[in-house]
Design an enzyme around this catalytic site. Structure first.
Site, mmCIF file in Angstrom:
data_model
loop_
_atom_site.group_PDB
_atom_site.id
_atom_site.type_symbol
_atom_site.label_atom_id
_atom_site.label_comp_id
_atom_site.label_asym_id
_atom_site.label_seq_id
_atom_site.Cartn_x
_atom_site.Cartn_y
_atom_site.Cartn_z
ATOM 1 N N ASP B 61 0.965 -1.229 0.166
ATOM 2 C CA ASP B 61 0.110 0.109 0.002
ATOM 3 C C ASP B 61 0.826 1.095 0.046
ATOM 4 O O ASP B 61 1.602 1.334 0.850
ATOM 5 C CB ASP B 61 -0.920 -0.011 1.159
ATOM 6 C CG ASP B 61 -1.839 1.213 1.273
ATOM 7 O OD1 ASP B 61 -1.752 2.159 0.605
ATOM 8 O OD2 ASP B 61 -2.882 1.013 2.110
ATOM 9 N N VAL B 62 0.746 2.027 -0.927
ATOM 10 C CA VAL B 62 1.657 3.242 -0.998
ATOM 11 C C VAL B 62 1.469 4.203 0.208
ATOM 12 O O VAL B 62 2.291 4.960 0.032
ATOM 13 C CB VAL B 62 1.736 3.946 -2.484
ATOM 14 C CG1 VAL B 62 2.307 3.063 -3.696
ATOM 15 C CG2 VAL B 62 0.224 4.375 -2.705
ATOM 16 N N TYR B 153 -7.946 16.478 -6.136
ATOM 17 C CA TYR B 153 -7.349 15.690 -7.015
ATOM 18 C C TYR B 153 -6.452 16.494 -7.901
ATOM 19 O O TYR B 153 -5.290 16.192 -8.128
ATOM 20 C CB TYR B 153 -8.339 14.907 -7.899
ATOM 21 C CG TYR B 153 -7.789 14.008 -8.978
ATOM 22 C CD1 TYR B 153 -7.311 13.013 -8.633
ATOM 23 C CD2 TYR B 153 -7.754 14.600 -10.525
ATOM 24 C CE1 TYR B 153 -6.784 11.836 -9.630
ATOM 25 C CE2 TYR B 153 -7.051 13.642 -11.337
ATOM 26 C CZ TYR B 153 -6.491 12.382 -10.881
ATOM 27 O OH TYR B 153 -5.918 11.562 -11.773
ATOM 28 N N LYS B 157 -2.386 16.359 -8.286
ATOM 29 C CA LYS B 157 -1.620 16.008 -9.534
ATOM 30 C C LYS B 157 -0.814 17.226 -9.946
ATOM 31 O O LYS B 157 0.326 17.209 -10.405
ATOM 32 C CB LYS B 157 -2.574 16.054 -10.576
ATOM 33 C CG LYS B 157 -3.296 14.720 -10.600
ATOM 34 C CD LYS B 157 -2.149 13.462 -10.916
ATOM 35 C CE LYS B 157 -2.838 12.248 -10.795
ATOM 36 N NZ LYS B 157 -1.781 10.798 -11.012
ATOM 37 N N THR B 188 -10.067 3.915 -18.364
ATOM 38 C CA THR B 188 -9.800 2.966 -17.229
ATOM 39 C C THR B 188 -10.727 2.917 -16.377
ATOM 40 O O THR B 188 -11.773 3.599 -16.282
ATOM 41 C CB THR B 188 -8.349 3.582 -16.431
ATOM 42 O OG1 THR B 188 -8.937 4.694 -15.838
ATOM 43 C CG2 THR B 188 -7.294 4.036 -17.463
#
Lengths: 472, 247
Positions: B61-62, B153, B157, B188
């Site tokens: 898990d990052v 988000y 980014k 995706t």
């Protein structure tokens, strides 16, 4: 220090002084002896190997490893003018030491070509100077030291107290423990100046001859060689002989010349501010450029009248590597390595002639070459022998060919009965080391290692590269 | 152009990460697959192996930042070195109108940004020491402007893009390449079912173009390239107009 595991300690990309060997290391910089002890204890508990580091002046991988513990912050220093003995923390630098001692009429008995190294680094590498033929290496001037071992025990060592450890930890490159306190004897001087005389040699043979003639009367003697010259001029160069002034010889008087301010290095060189000088060197960092620079330096020697001496401060004479800040950056991204073989006096002339010829045949002449005379000393893994050393700087851009060249030179040096110096090494292999130092000497060192550090806490990248796999 | 022999793909269990892992493996690269979902990793690894490629899988898990350093060392040891690190892990939570959910925001920042920094720092230090290596980060066009539709988000980014730019400026002098791929809409799981998508490309196509950027050592590029026009446009819109747009 945080409670996180050391395997997550901050990363730092560190290199050897030559910047040709680099590694991403976990990094800790303890602020005092307590934090140092705690760092070693934690590393031991967590099974992380420790590489001790000071100013990072060893050229190769002697101060790189998994967890680098930087002791340069431990800089307590006291100097006793009555005895000339300094008591210092491991991070005290040569610069700090001379600045403290000079006003009292003392100078470190042995200094390398830069004042940046720490005393712990100097002891671990057992550094030598331009007076190696007379004063021996640093270790001969150490009264005692405290060594913090892997078990957490601190051992006081001197030539008479635990002499076996004393003579192995000095020159042991941090494999036996961490120096936490050093007592070192300095040399009494009568002036802050040296009498310096340049002496020319038109070939390697002539340079050796002049060197030998001058040795008996010299306090310091070092030879610069134009390693790009070939044919009859192969090995031509210039010696610089330095001598202490006796009482009454200082024309300015010691009260003036023993001041720290009198010892400064020049702020400009050829009119160029020294801070940016390395950028001017950059265009010359290829063989034809270096041929030109070396030729210019050699010819400049003709401008100085033969047999004429001049007075120069200790700092200006000793610390040539500090003249041009950041000069190593001129070598670019690939950095450089130094290869410094030590060869017995019986075979040195012929060996060095062959090495210089080999470099030229391979199209990789050293950009800088320095000749020094040495003598034997009592340290276990010493590079000192009754002979000569030739330090050669090579750009590391063509790494594969350079390493191959160095391995060929190593063979030649070992055939001549020579040795090497780990502070200047990036290329040796376990078998080279075994041949250089002999199984008996290495066996004694490894026995001490097993006794003092059975878990292998102290392991640098150098150690992993050159230590023969146990059991020896 | 470099061919990558040993690569780590973080976020390899789906989307662009999975496609990149398959693409690299198909070209002969030994790939370490890192992602949280072990079953999905197993599926990707099996597909790669069936196609004759070499893949190792590491469930991680990052957001478990302290586990990253030892895992990174383990993976590099298993691969026998490292030429390429791809950070493609990412999550997208679309907040509803009027919704402010810190936990969702935190997850996006932790996965999209802090995970990239945890893995990026490890690779950067290794590559700087080695004077070689390529780091490919999958950022997004969403970082080009602060859109009202998804503050967290876009922030994650934008910060990732700036982080990668800073790494590039830090490492280029050592011969290390840091490449930022900024996809537009990619088909995706992250985007599936969302309305208003256009210029949609497959994950395979996005991966192919992102890998092309990495090979060329481009600093930064939109995937596909035509999104550069959109980026130019949205960066050019004055703030008083941009805030009225429903994006």
């Amino acid at each position: 220090m945080s409670d996180a595991r050391l395997s997550s300690a901050p990363l730092r990309v560190l290199g050897g002084f030559g910047q040709a060997v680099n590694a991403a290391c976990r990094y800790l910089a303890p602020r005092d002896a307590g934090e140092l002890a705690e760092a070693l204890a934690r590393a031991s508990r967590e099974g992380m190997a420790v590489a001790l580091r000071g100013s990072g002046r060893s050229y190769g991988d002697a101060a790189l490893g998994d967890l680098v513990v930087d002791t340069s912050g431990l800089r307590d220093l006291s100097f006793d003018p009555a005895t000339g003995v300094a008591t210092a923390g491991p991070g005290v630098t040569i610069e700090q030491l001379w600045r403290e001692a000079l006003p009292h009429g003392y100078w470190p008995a042995v200094v390398p070509g830069t004042m940046a190294p720490t005393l712990a680094g100097c002891l671990a590498a057992n550094v030598h100077g331009k007076n190696a033929f007379r004063a021996g290496p640093t270790g001969e001037h150490v009264e005692s030291f405290d060594l913090l071992t892997a078990s957490g025990e601190t051992l006081r060592c001197s030539p008479t107290e635990r002499p076996e450890i004393f003579h192995a930890a000095i020159g042991g490159f941090g494999a036996l423990g961490a120096f936490t306190r050093v007592q070192i004897r300095l040399k009494k001087i009568e002036s802050g100046l040296l009498r310096v005389e340049p002496i020319r040699g038109r070939s390697l043979a002539e340079l050796f001859d002049r060197f030998e003639e001058r040795l008996p009367a010299a306090d310091y003697l070092v030879g610069w060689i134009d390693a790009t010259a070939s044919g009859a001029s192969l090995g031509r160069g210039q010696l610089h002989q330095g001598n202490y002034l006796s009482a009454g010889e200082d024309p300015e008087g010691p009260a003036s010349t023993l001041r720290v301010e009198r010892q400064g290095l020049p702020g400009t060189i050829f009119g160029v501010p020294k801070g940016i000088l390395w950028r001017f060197l950059r265009p010359f960092m290829w063989p034809p450029g270096m041929r030109l620079l070396n030729l210019a330096k050699y010819l400049a020697g003709y401008l100085q009248p033969a047999g004429k001496s001049y007075l120069q401060s200790h700092v200006a004479f000793a610390f040539l590597l500090d003249y041009v800040p950041d000069w190593r950056r001129a070598y670019g991204r690939a950095g450089f390595i130094q290869f410094q073989p030590f060869v017995p006096k019986e075979t040195a002339r012929e060996t060095f002639r062959e090495l210089l010829s080999l470099c030229q045949r391979e199209g990789m002449p050293p950009f800088l070459a320095v000749l020094k005379r040495h003598r034997p000393d009592p340290f276990l893994l010493t590079h000192g022998l009754d002979g000569w050393s030739l330090a050669m700087d090579f750009p590391a851009a063509d790494r594969e060919r350079l390493w191959a060249l160095c391995h060929r030179m190593s063979e030649r040096v070992l055939d001549a009965g020579g040795r090497f110096y780990f502070a200047k090494d990036a290329v040796l292999r376990p078998l080279d080391v075994e041949r250089a130092f002999g199984r008996e000497r290495l066996g004694r060192f490894f026995e001490l290692k097993r006794r003092l550090d059975p878990g292998g806490l102290f392991q640098t990248s150098l150690w992993r590269r050159v230590a023969p796999p146990p059991p020896l | 152009m470099p061919t990558f022999q040993r690569a780590i793909v973080v976020g390899a269990s789906s989307g662009i990460g999975e496609a990149l892992a398959r693409l690299l493996a198909a070209e002969g690269c030994h790939v370490a697959l890192v992602a949280r979902r072990a079953a999905e990793l197993e599926r990707v690894a099996s597909a790669i192996r069936e196609a004759g490629g070499r893949a190792e899988l590491f469930a991680h898990d990052v957001r478990d930042f302290t586990a990253a350093p030892p895992l990174f060392e383990r993976i590099v040891g298993a691969l026998g070195g490292l030429d390429l690190l791809v950070y493609a892990a990412g999550v997208l939570h679309e907040p509803a109108e009027g919704e402010y959910d810190f936990e969702k925001d935190r997850e996006m920042v932790e996965v999209n940004l802090l995970g990239a920094m945890a893995w990026g720092n490890l690779a950067a230090a290794r590559f700087e020491a080695a004077r070689a290596g390529t780091l490919l980060g999958i950022s997004s066009i969403a970082g080009e402007r602060g859109r009202r539709g998804n503050p967290a988000y876009g922030t994650s980014k934008a910060a990732m893009t700036t982080y990668l730019e800073a790494l590039r400026n830090r490492l280029s002098r050592y011969g290390v390449r840091v490449v930022t791929a900024k996809p537009g809409y990619v088909d995706t799981a992250m985007t599936r079912g969302k309305k208003g998508l256009f210029w949609l490309v497959s994950a395979d196509e996005a991966a192919r173009q992102a890998l092309g950027l990495a090979r060329r050592g481009s600093r930064s590029g939109f995937v596909p390239r035509r999104w550069a026009l959109v980026a130019l446009a949205i960066r050019s819109i004055p703030s008083f107009l941009f805030r009225r747009l429903n994006v």
